[in-house]
Every structure is written in structure tokens, then in C-alpha cells.
Scaffold this active site. Sequence first.
Site, mmCIF file in Angstrom:
data_model
loop_
_atom_site.group_PDB
_atom_site.id
_atom_site.type_symbol
_atom_site.label_atom_id
_atom_site.label_comp_id
_atom_site.label_asym_id
_atom_site.label_seq_id
_atom_site.Cartn_x
_atom_site.Cartn_y
_atom_site.Cartn_z
ATOM 1 N N LYS A 283 -12.395 -4.872 -2.270
ATOM 2 C CA LYS A 283 -13.528 -3.942 -2.265
ATOM 3 C C LYS A 283 -13.085 -2.499 -2.361
ATOM 4 O O LYS A 283 -13.918 -1.598 -2.456
ATOM 5 C CB LYS A 283 -14.363 -4.139 -0.998
ATOM 6 N N LYS B 290 0.823 -1.214 0.000
ATOM 7 C CA LYS B 290 0.000 0.000 0.000
ATOM 8 C C LYS B 290 0.851 1.257 0.000
ATOM 9 O O LYS B 290 0.512 2.245 -0.653
ATOM 10 C CB LYS B 290 -0.940 -0.013 1.213
ATOM 11 N N LYS C 61 -6.387 -10.419 -5.696
ATOM 12 C CA LYS C 61 -7.554 -10.597 -4.838
ATOM 13 C C LYS C 61 -8.724 -9.729 -5.319
ATOM 14 O O LYS C 61 -8.523 -8.625 -5.820
ATOM 15 C CB LYS C 61 -7.172 -10.218 -3.400
#
Length: 331
Positions: free
Chosen positions: A200, A112, A197
Site C-alpha cells: 500500500k 527499506k 507483494k
Amino acid sequence: MTRVFSGIKPTGHLTLGNYLGAVRQWAEVDQHRTDALFCVVDMHALTVDHDPARVRRLSRQAATLLLASGLDPELCTVFVQSQVDEHARLSYVLECVATDGEMRRMIQYKEKAARERERGGSVRLSLLTYPVLMAADILAYGTDEVPVGDDQTQHVELARDLAVRFNQRYGQAFVVPRATHPKVGARVMNLQEPTSKMGKTDDVGPGIVYLLDEPDVVRKKIMRAVTDSGREVVYDRVARPGLANLLEILAACEGGNPEDLSGVYESYGALKKDTAEAVVELLRPVQQRHKELCADPAYVEEVLRLGAEKARGMARPRVDSAYRAIGLLAG
């Protein structure tokens, strides 16, 4: 009774991956066999640039979807993290036990932080330290088991390490938790990028099936899923990730085995069609219940209020004990 804790972060609309990888297990298994707490971890959503109104909106939506998915406040505790002060209180105490090296070795931090730097943004300190907050989420309740996806196992290991270290240095305060994983569907992958993955945090994308997608949208996304070269339908996660993802989704929906299912199909099209219909039927009752709950927002608010009150009562004695153990004057 075994105590289970798990949470879901309101950084985007909940997906099929969230449901198959975690939420369905919570509703069908964990809340019935354990003393279970399930939390919308909204404080974790603040580690990157965000719209405050959107975080609040997604937090309410996530809580409503948890209830729509079958979590029963008579059987488990459903609440929002920021409404229980003990999470933040314990997080700082655990920061005084954790090390800088441990934080910088966290895989999700590396990924990230790299993405944030690529965008030209600055990396918030909370992005580095949020695994300690996650450990506090877990340890505050004397948690025995943490049902998580494969990508979160490292964070549960950190919680274990911090619990053991604190107990050794300052006295027995925490239960040492362990991670648990569902057998099938633990990590649903993006339909367009089957090596990534199904997350969301992406607002849009043809590879992501959201829990509130209309049936025709679900069908379209699955029928357009990326597959692999070759014609034979075989289950091989490494060599055939697209097919493996579809087989795992279908197996998770129907309670089957992806390897067994691979022998049933002679074409990609037939597999996609059956997978699409299985997902539509899986989501139908969740969407119907969500619609009913949205018509009664006062009920959802009351569930969250009572859940936070119960969670606070469970966490405070342990956090107060940790404060005293480390040298603070607990109130």
C-alpha cells in the site's frame, strides 16, 4: 480466552492484499473467537519521510475501513497506536533488551534502508528500531496470537525472543506470542509484478487494487494483470507466479483452493474475468459501509476514543510491571 493483537500501518491506501491477507480474517474469525485488539499503528508511519497531514488522513481512513470491513467495537477493541502511551513507554524498555545485531538482521530494514540510500536520502534511526516498537505493540497486551502476512513473521519472532529474554533476566512479565497465518491469500502479489507483494506504500500503480477502487477500475487492473508464458492454466507459484497470484486471489474470494481452480479454466481471459468479478463483489459491501461511516465521522472518533481508553487500561498494568522489573520507578 486467547488474546489476539494485530495492526495496520497508515502509509498508503489499504489494498486488496491487506484485506485478503489480514483484515477479513480479523472480521470473520478473530474477533468472534478471541479477545481481539486491532490497531492503526500510526507511529510506524514516521520511520520514513512523510507528510504529517497525510498520515493523519490515512490513519482516519484506515480506521474507517477496518470498521467498514466488519470489525465490531462490541466484539473487539479498535484504536490508534499513538493514543495509547504504553506503546512508546514499553518500546524503550525493550530497546534496552534488544541488540544492535538483531535489528540490523531484519529483512525489511535491509530492504527499506537500501531503497532510501538509492534515493539519496538518510536512513532514520526509527527505521532500524521500529521492530522493537512492534514488539511493544504485541507484548503490552499479553498477546497470544498475532495474525500476520508471511513477510511479518520475522518481527513476531523478534517479539518472542525479547519476551523470553526479558522474562529470564528480570522476571516473568510477558506472554510469549506466536504468529498465525490465513491458509489462502496470506500474501497477495502485485498484478504487474507478481513476484512482489501488493503493497500500500505505492501511491499509484496498475498492479495494486485498492479497497476503495471503483468497480470498473478493479476490472481494468485485473484484466491487465501480467500472466506467464504458455497457454495452460496451472497453479505453480515458482514457475507461473502471475497465474498463481490470480488463482490465489480468486480462491481467497470464493473460499476455494487455487490448485483445484486451475483445472476449471482453459484460458487466461476467463480466469481474469471471473477473478475481477469476484473481487468487485467482495469489495462492494465494504465500500458501501465505508460510505456510510464517512457520513458519520463522530461515530468513528468515538469508537477510537473508547478503544484507546480500553486498550490503555489493558496495557498499563503490564507495562508498569515491566518498568519495575527492569529497575525503574513506575508511577
